[in-house]
Motif scaffolding. Structure first.
Motif, PDB file in Angstrom:
ATOM      1  N   ALA A 176      34.993  32.295  53.354  1.00 36.06           N
ATOM      2  CA  ALA A 176      36.728  33.625  54.009  1.00 36.06           C
ATOM      3  C   ALA A 176      38.059  32.232  54.008  1.00 36.06           C
ATOM      4  O   ALA A 176      38.876  32.836  53.672  1.00 36.06           O
ATOM      5  N   ASP A 204      40.492  30.044  48.775  1.00 37.81           N
ATOM      6  CA  ASP A 204      41.335  30.085  48.114  1.00 37.81           C
ATOM      7  C   ASP A 204      41.299  29.952  47.033  1.00 37.81           C
ATOM      8  O   ASP A 204      41.436  29.071  45.891  1.00 37.81           O
ATOM      9  N   LEU A 243      39.748  35.464  41.446  1.00 37.64           N
ATOM     10  CA  LEU A 243      39.111  36.189  41.247  1.00 37.64           C
ATOM     11  C   LEU A 243      38.793  35.651  38.749  1.00 37.64           C
ATOM     12  O   LEU A 243      39.512  35.727  38.400  1.00 37.64           O
ATOM     13  N   PRO A 297      32.517  37.150  54.629  1.00 44.35           N
ATOM     14  CA  PRO A 297      34.274  37.294  54.268  1.00 44.35           C
ATOM     15  C   PRO A 297      34.835  37.354  54.962  1.00 44.35           C
ATOM     16  O   PRO A 297      36.467  36.787  55.431  1.00 44.35           O
ATOM     17  N   LEU A 329      33.461  38.788  47.929  1.00 42.89           N
ATOM     18  CA  LEU A 329      34.249  37.641  48.088  1.00 42.89           C
ATOM     19  C   LEU A 329      33.433  36.053  47.637  1.00 42.89           C
ATOM     20  O   LEU A 329      33.610  35.281  46.845  1.00 42.89           O
TER      21      LEU A 329
END
Length: 206
Positions: free
Chosen positions: A56, A59, A62, A24, A105
């Motif tokens: 990482a 974008d 969640l 991440p 992530l």
């Protein structure tokens, strides 16, 4: 698939390989990044097609509800990852072990990616039908504890849940595991041996 003759003394099938970098930290420079680069270099030298996704640098939100998961509406930022997964024959996913399993992530990324309609078809009266059959996978995990302790004492539960509950559930088989333990204490010579090991796995496309 096409055959590549005499790669390291053996014949391998040319494959489309997706490397998912699950560390991440977007700054990079970690062992996971070096291991992924070594695998990619070996795969490309053997004639395999290499696709790469660095979680990482993506974008995405969640998921917070079952309705959102089942909607099939994937964020635009993950369309490339979706297309790469569809195009792949083999998936290599690398990540550091955090609290016994994958970083949050990466878990969020997999929840967004492995949706109904892409990874499986729900069955109301039968078991869901896997949609990613015909693909194999390898989980490459770095950790601070000795790898043998994670396998023998903790039974690698945090990794096996990914194997069986996500990748295997979607039809990927076999799912192999590679563990690198005591990474913070590993001398340079040991790290170099790990990179050689990953390059050879890349050459073989496994």
């Amino acid at each position: 698939m096409k055959l590549t003759p005499n790669v390291g003394g053996f014949t391998v099938a040319r494959r489309s390989i997706l490397i998912i970098q699950g560390h991440p930290d977007a700054a990079g420079g970690h062992l996971c990044h070096s291991l992924a680069d070594a695998y990619a270099a070996g795969a490309e030298s053997a004639g395999h097609r290499v696709l790469r996704v660095d979680v990482a640098h993506l974008d995405f939100p969640l998921l917070r509800s079952q309705a959102a998961f089942e909607s099939g509406t994937m964020p635009e930022s993950l369309r490339g990852a979706r297309d790469a997964l569809i195009a792949s024959d083999h998936v290599v996913m690398l990540f550091p072990l955090w609290l016994g399993t994958l970083p949050g992530l990466l878990k969020g990324f997999l929840e967004q990616l492995m949706r109904p309609g892409l990874a499986f078809l729900p069955g109301r009266e039968t078991f869901p039908r896997a949609l990613l059959t015909g693909r194999s996978a390898r989980l490459v995990v770095t950790m601070g504890m000795p790898a043998w302790a994670y396998r023998c004492f903790y039974f690698a539960h945090g990794v096996r849940c990914i194997d069986r509950g996500i990748l295997g559930f979607a039809g990927m088989s076999p799912v192999r595991h590679t563990y690198f333990g005591r990474v913070d204490a590993a001398p340079l010579e040991q790290r170099q041996r790990w990179l050689v090991q990953m390059r050879r796995l890349g050459e073989q496309g496994i």
